[in-house]
Write a protein that holds these residues in place. Structure first.
Motif, mmCIF file in Angstrom:
data_model
loop_
_atom_site.group_PDB
_atom_site.id
_atom_site.type_symbol
_atom_site.label_atom_id
_atom_site.label_comp_id
_atom_site.label_asym_id
_atom_site.label_seq_id
_atom_site.Cartn_x
_atom_site.Cartn_y
_atom_site.Cartn_z
ATOM 1 N N ASP A 101 0.828 -1.209 0.000
ATOM 2 C CA ASP A 101 0.000 0.000 0.000
ATOM 3 C C ASP A 101 0.865 1.263 0.000
ATOM 4 N N PHE A 102 2.062 1.149 0.535
ATOM 5 C CA PHE A 102 2.886 2.345 0.778
ATOM 6 C C PHE A 102 4.151 2.376 -0.087
ATOM 7 N N GLN A 103 4.284 1.385 -0.961
ATOM 8 C CA GLN A 103 5.411 1.389 -1.889
ATOM 9 C C GLN A 103 4.952 2.010 -3.206
ATOM 10 N N PRO A 104 5.801 2.738 -3.919
ATOM 11 C CA PRO A 104 7.166 3.092 -3.542
ATOM 12 C C PRO A 104 7.302 4.458 -2.879
ATOM 13 N N PHE A 105 6.211 5.268 -2.897
ATOM 14 C CA PHE A 105 6.362 6.675 -2.554
ATOM 15 C C PHE A 105 6.580 6.914 -1.057
ATOM 16 N N VAL A 106 5.832 6.176 -0.196
ATOM 17 C CA VAL A 106 6.000 6.362 1.249
ATOM 18 C C VAL A 106 7.281 5.689 1.727
ATOM 19 N N THR A 107 7.516 4.459 1.273
ATOM 20 C CA THR A 107 8.692 3.725 1.752
ATOM 21 C C THR A 107 9.998 4.393 1.322
ATOM 22 N N SER A 108 9.963 5.124 0.192
ATOM 23 C CA SER A 108 11.177 5.820 -0.255
ATOM 24 C C SER A 108 11.405 7.121 0.500
ATOM 25 N N GLY A 109 10.388 7.552 1.260
ATOM 26 C CA GLY A 109 10.511 8.801 1.998
ATOM 27 C C GLY A 109 10.045 10.008 1.210
ATOM 28 N N THR A 210 5.004 -12.204 10.595
ATOM 29 C CA THR A 210 6.388 -11.892 10.218
ATOM 30 C C THR A 210 6.646 -10.433 10.574
ATOM 31 N N LEU A 211 7.729 -10.201 11.273
ATOM 32 C CA LEU A 211 8.092 -8.843 11.698
ATOM 33 C C LEU A 211 9.342 -8.434 10.922
ATOM 34 N N VAL A 212 9.145 -7.508 9.988
ATOM 35 C CA VAL A 212 10.235 -7.096 9.098
ATOM 36 C C VAL A 212 10.744 -5.725 9.533
ATOM 37 N N PHE A 213 12.067 -5.588 9.517
ATOM 38 C CA PHE A 213 12.700 -4.308 9.849
ATOM 39 C C PHE A 213 13.370 -3.796 8.577
ATOM 40 N N MET A 214 12.571 -3.104 7.775
ATOM 41 C CA MET A 214 12.970 -2.709 6.435
ATOM 42 C C MET A 214 13.894 -1.485 6.498
ATOM 43 N N ASP A 215 15.162 -1.714 6.184
ATOM 44 C CA ASP A 215 16.104 -0.596 6.189
ATOM 45 C C ASP A 215 17.052 -0.628 4.993
ATOM 46 N N LEU A 216 16.691 -1.416 3.962
ATOM 47 C CA LEU A 216 17.538 -1.550 2.773
ATOM 48 C C LEU A 216 16.733 -1.242 1.518
ATOM 49 N N LYS A 217 17.415 -0.686 0.510
ATOM 50 C CA LYS A 217 16.797 -0.489 -0.800
ATOM 51 C C LYS A 217 17.662 -1.171 -1.855
ATOM 52 N N GLN A 218 16.997 -1.685 -2.878
ATOM 53 C CA GLN A 218 17.697 -2.439 -3.916
ATOM 54 C C GLN A 218 18.450 -1.492 -4.848
ATOM 55 N N THR A 230 21.194 -7.204 -4.721
ATOM 56 C CA THR A 230 22.091 -6.384 -3.898
ATOM 57 C C THR A 230 21.372 -5.131 -3.384
ATOM 58 N N TYR A 231 21.705 -4.745 -2.144
ATOM 59 C CA TYR A 231 21.015 -3.661 -1.456
ATOM 60 C C TYR A 231 22.011 -2.753 -0.743
ATOM 61 N N GLU A 232 21.518 -1.552 -0.378
ATOM 62 C CA GLU A 232 22.269 -0.653 0.487
ATOM 63 C C GLU A 232 21.309 -0.048 1.509
ATOM 64 N N LYS A 233 21.837 0.549 2.573
ATOM 65 C CA LYS A 233 21.017 1.128 3.637
ATOM 66 C C LYS A 233 20.197 2.314 3.116
ATOM 67 N N MET A 234 18.959 2.429 3.634
ATOM 68 C CA MET A 234 18.096 3.563 3.282
ATOM 69 C C MET A 234 18.314 4.685 4.306
ATOM 70 N N ASP A 235 17.889 5.895 3.911
ATOM 71 C CA ASP A 235 17.923 7.008 4.861
ATOM 72 C C ASP A 235 16.822 6.854 5.906
ATOM 73 N N ASN A 236 15.708 6.230 5.503
ATOM 74 C CA ASN A 236 14.639 5.957 6.450
ATOM 75 C C ASN A 236 14.623 4.464 6.766
ATOM 76 N N TYR A 237 13.885 4.092 7.797
ATOM 77 C CA TYR A 237 13.774 2.669 8.137
ATOM 78 C C TYR A 237 12.387 2.410 8.705
ATOM 79 N N ILE A 238 11.835 1.253 8.331
ATOM 80 C CA ILE A 238 10.388 1.033 8.467
ATOM 81 C C ILE A 238 10.098 -0.277 9.193
ATOM 82 N N VAL A 239 9.188 -0.201 10.152
ATOM 83 C CA VAL A 239 8.644 -1.414 10.767
ATOM 84 C C VAL A 239 7.531 -1.902 9.858
#
Length: 915
Positions: A101-109, A210-218, A230-239
């Motif tokens: 519901d919140f991808q990609p605009f909310v999850t990207s910040g 499932t409890l996901v701690f989303m802090d990576l972007k592809q 392959t991924y790197e750390k995001m500026d934001n991080y999401i429960v």
């Protein structure tokens, strides 16, 4: 995933120990040091069946409310569900998780969430495990993902891992679960371009959450690898949590399967209709059934799984034969699958998906046809639409679905007819395919089965059945439908064009000054004949609207602008000359205003026609494409049947009434989330625009996100003339129309055709319909008379020519050229001749090339005369071909000089056969 991602204070402070499962090798956390296994099947079996884990039973509604209320009490805002068709996404078709519901605009910040933190119960559809539904006891196509989400930034953290674990424990404890029975299994998660560490919440062999701690972007070449990406750390991080509503209900009841827990009424009704003895009172049956349910976690029907081998494994575990297990379980599992699939279809149709051959419509048809096939296997003679209606009436929380019941009944009835036609036509094609592979001494491969299903809609079971009759094997895995669904679940990723230069976005003057035709701008770059300016009035091609044309001038040099494109916000003007422009120049631009105005009229008219179509055809209508030009426009919409003439007229009338109201065309930029709250996802009919702010256009009752240029009020559109409708693919109708001056020209062209036709018949236009009908009736009468006269002529010719027949061994053989006769006359004459058992007629004509007809009476045929073989030989001599049945055949060619030779050859062939 780094191990320290799971070294949480909450685990340490609450007496958890970290262990490694000896069966799967995965790490998990538990309060109970004696716990040996991770808790996930097939490492363990279900132990909650017959032994519920919560203090009381819940149904779907009460469990959903318990969950949402719990998180509201703990500082979360309740958010309404999103549709199961992901209208706000252009990469996936169905809503596969609450975070979708919140991808990609909310999850990207880029865009703030609708609330933070929030809680939701989101209906989701996943078809990747379609073949496991009904068989595993736990798989569903449609499920509600209860969730709480928290969107953190590096500047502001609301809560993260420890608080998430604490909330999970608190919820489970409040529901009466013994927390010593819970294991938290470490499992890295990835999906939708994001990833992060996660823990699976296992209780009694069942994954509840499932409890996901989303802090990576592809990203390509990122330092962290998960599941091959392959991924790197995001500026934001999401429960990002997901609690399975249906699984919580199941665990609260301890039923043999999730289907018995969630759909007890529908399951029992279908069991009765199918005549299945669900005899729990029979000790042997009850024992096998309950034991199968406990070991159902072993039924991992995915990848290259072999169902029979899995059944043998379960049968061995419960001490019975695989034959006895199959006899009991297969009919019951089929009922479970039909029950699940009908709920899935209820959500699909309720949220406006129309079955078709593409996108979400393809997936709806896949589920629907699989359901119909299973209903046939059980000889369930109730209409599928009635089962879907029962499901919808069991959804008190979705009243909007009940409003669409009439449409749903009509859609399903039409789909059942199409499916029956597909099966009938498909069998012929499969026979042909089977013979091809039989000649090659090969079995029909999986790729061919998928091709037959994708292209022609032929189910693999039908292919296998028909191929077996032909003595050909097929490669049909137990996961066929899952493979097909997965293949069609995502949109194809388009390559994004990139500029080789670092240039700021172009200022879009066409939004600021929509009625201005001239402007000045500075040249930022010249690439061959392509000019990049700092600002422009030229609209670039997009949203189905063609690019503006016009001129760019510098000093005394003028170039024509022949195309305009936009790449990453930079607008590129293609000209018909690369001479005269250089970086730093100030240029004057002038629009072809007549072209722009025609596009504006057609674009605004498209919105009006779309809304009129919804009002006439139903709210399921969704725009799937549009294209505008100067003289016409086309609009593609989802619809399950052809648009009737009366509907066509009504759409046109409604559209013109909107024009005559002279309504203002309101355009404004809005925050994306605010616009979605206000108008819903109907905004994205023309596609999903990027950005935090989106341009909202409102004309009458139509509200959409739209980047095109428009007139300021509907009166400026002028008249709208609908030209035609056509079906461009199954489930998609195209409406073509013209607006403004182009519409007037359409009427003029129509009037001219009408007047010319009336003039040709020497009547007034008003008298044309009656005159044409009279002429048509007279033409039909003349045609009948012509046929009668031809028959009489043929009969007369037969009588006249019989005296010319040559006797050959008891047969009368007539060989004759009939000048100027058409093929119908030859056939009629030949047919008359062949009414005599002992006659063979070989007839030819030089009308429009060479026409040949051969006919033989019954006695002649018994003596071996074959008209088809004779006409083939004769046709070769005249430079053509032909064939037919032994009794009568026709052919021909181009060389009229060889007619006599062909006739002689025909007589010779008769003599060779009977002489």
């Amino acid at each position: 995933m780094l191990e320290d991602e799971y070294q949480l204070d909450y685990f340490k402070e609450n007496g958890f120990v970290r262990k490694q499962c000896p069966k799967c090798g995965k790490n998990f956390w538990t309060r109970n040091p004696e716990t040996e296994f991770c808790g996930d099947p097939p490492c363990v079996t279900y132990s909650f069946i017959g032994n519920p884990v919560f203090k009381k039973e819940y149904d779907i509604s009460s469990m959903r409310e318990a969950y949402l209320s719990f998180f509201e009490r703990h500082g979360h805002t309740r958010v309404k569900r999103y549709p199961v068709i992901a209208r706000w996404r252009d990469d996936i078709y169905l809503t596969i998780a609450s975070i979708a519901d919140f991808q990609p605009f909310v999850t990207s910040g880029l865009v703030p969430p609708p609330a933070n933190p929030l809680t939701i119960s989101q209906p989701c559809i996943r078809l990747d495990d379609l073949d496991a539904v009904g068989r595993s006891g736990r798989h569903l196509t449609t499920f509600e993902m209860m969730a709480h989400h928290c969107f953190n930034s590096r500047k502001k953290e609301i809560y993260w891992k420890d608080r998430t674990l604490e909330l999970c424990d608190s919820l489970l404890s409040e529901l009466g679960l013994d927390l010593n029975a819970v294991t938290y299994k470490e499992s890295p998660w990835a999906g939708g371009g994001n990833a992060g560490p996660s823990v699976e919440v296992m209780v009694a062999g069942l994954e509840l959450a499932t409890l996901v701690f989303m802090d990576l972007k592809q990203v390509k070449g990122g330092p962290i690898e998960i599941k091959g990406e392959t991924y790197e750390k995001m500026d934001n991080y999401i429960v990002d949590t997901g609690y399975g509503l249906e699984r919580f209900v199941w665990a609260s009841k301890g039923s043999p399967t999730i289907y018995d827990a969630v759909f007890p009424k529908v399951v029992n009704e279908l069991m009765d209709l199918a005549g299945i003895e669900h005899s729990i009172e029979d000790p042997e049956y009850a024992n096998i059934f309950s034991q199968n349910a406990r070991f159902a976690g072993m039924m991992d029907i995915s990848g290259q799984a072999n169902l029979l081998q899995l059944r043998k494994k379960v049968a061995g575990s419960i001490g019975t034969t695989v034959e006895k297990l199959q006899k009991i379980m297969v009919p019951v599992e089929t009922v479970y699958a039909i029950t699940d699939h009908s709920r899935c279809l209820a959500f699909m149709f309720g949220d406006g998906i129309i079955p078709s051959n593409v996108k979400a419509g393809y997936l709806a048809r896949l589920v629907l046809r699989r359901t119909l096939r299973m209903m046939k296997e059980l000889d369930l003679r109730i209409p599928l639409s009635e089962i879907i209606e029962v499901q919808i009436r069991n959804f008190p929380e979705y009243p909007e679905f009940r409003e669409r019941l009439d449409t749903i009944h009509e859609i399903v009835a039409l789909e059942e007819e199409k499916y029956a036609d597909t099966i009938e036509r498909g069998k012929k094609l499969v026979r042909k395919t089977a013979l091809h592979f039989k000649e090659k001494k090969e079995r029909i491969p999986l790729a061919e089965l998928i091709q037959l299903y994708d292209t022609h809609g032929i189910p693999p079971e039908i292919t296998r059945e028909v191929a077996k009759e032909a003595g050909v094997d097929v490669e049909l895995p137990d996961t066929f439908y899952s493979l097909v669904a997965k293949k069609h679940s995502r949109a194809e990723e388009e390559e994004q064009e990139k500029l080789p230069l670092d240039i700021p976005p172009t200022r879009k003057l066409y939004y600021e000054y929509p009625e201005q035709t001239e402007f000045e701008a500075k040249v930022l770059e010249v690439i061959d004949n392509k000019i990049i300016l700092d600002r422009t009035l030229f609209y670039p091609e997009g949203g189905g609207q063609p690019a503006d044309h016009g001129t760019l001038a510098v000093n005394d040099f003028v170039a024509n602008v022949v195309d305009v494109q936009i790449v990453n916000g930079v607008i590129i003007h293609e000209t018909d000359s690369d001479f005269g422009f250089k970086k730093g120049d100030t240029v004057k631009g002038r629009l072809d205003w007549e072209r722009r105005l025609a596009h504006m009229r057609h674009h605004t008219a498209t919105h009006i026609v779309n809304e009129a179509a919804k009002k006439v055809l139903g709210r399921h209508i969704w725009q799937t494409g549009a294209q505008k030009s100067t003289d016409r426009a086309r609009l593609d919409i989802t619809h399950y049947k052809r648009i009737a003439d009366e509907e066509f007229k009504e759409i046109e009338m409604l559209a013109n009434k909107e024009v005559m109201k002279n309504l203002p065309v309101d355009i404004k930029w809005m925050d994306r989330m605010e616009a979605e709250k206000l108008y819903g996802f109907v905004l994205y009919q023309g596609g999903v625009p990027p950005g935090k702010e989106i341009r909202i256009l409102r004309v009458g009752d139509d509200v959409e996100a739209c980047g095109g240029t428009h007139v300021s009020n509907t009166g400026l559109i002028g008249p709208i003339k609908l030209i035609k409708t056509e079906r461009i693919q199954d489930g998609v109708e195209r409406i073509e129309f013209s607006a403004g001056e182009a519409a007037v020209k359409r009427w003029e062209e129509r009037d001219e055709l009408l007047n010319k036709s009336a003039e040709a018949l020497r009547v007034s236009p008003e008298q044309l319909p009656d005159t044409v009908n009279r002429f048509f009736e007279e033409w039909k009468d003349l045609k009948k008379e012509n046929e009668r006269l031809k028959a009489e002529l043929a009969e007369a010719r037969v009588k006249a020519m019989m005296s010319e027949a040559v006797g050959i061994n008891g047969l009368r053989v007539l060989s004759k050229k009939i000048p100027h006769a058409d093929v119908d006359e030859l056939i009629k004459a030949a047919t008359e001749f062949s009414k005599n058992d002992d006659v063979v007629a070989l007839l030819a004509s030089d009308s429009g090339g060479v026409k040949l007809v051969v006919a033989a009476g019954e006695r002649a045929q018994k003596m071996g005369v074959n008209s088809g073989a004779i006409v083939r030989e004769m046709s070769k001599l005249v430079g053509g071909g032909g064939g037919g049945k032994p009794g009568i055949a026709q052919g021909g060619g181009t060389d009229a000089s060889k007619i006599e030779e062909a006739l002689e050859r025909g007589v010779e062939m008769v003599r060779e056969k009977v002489g």
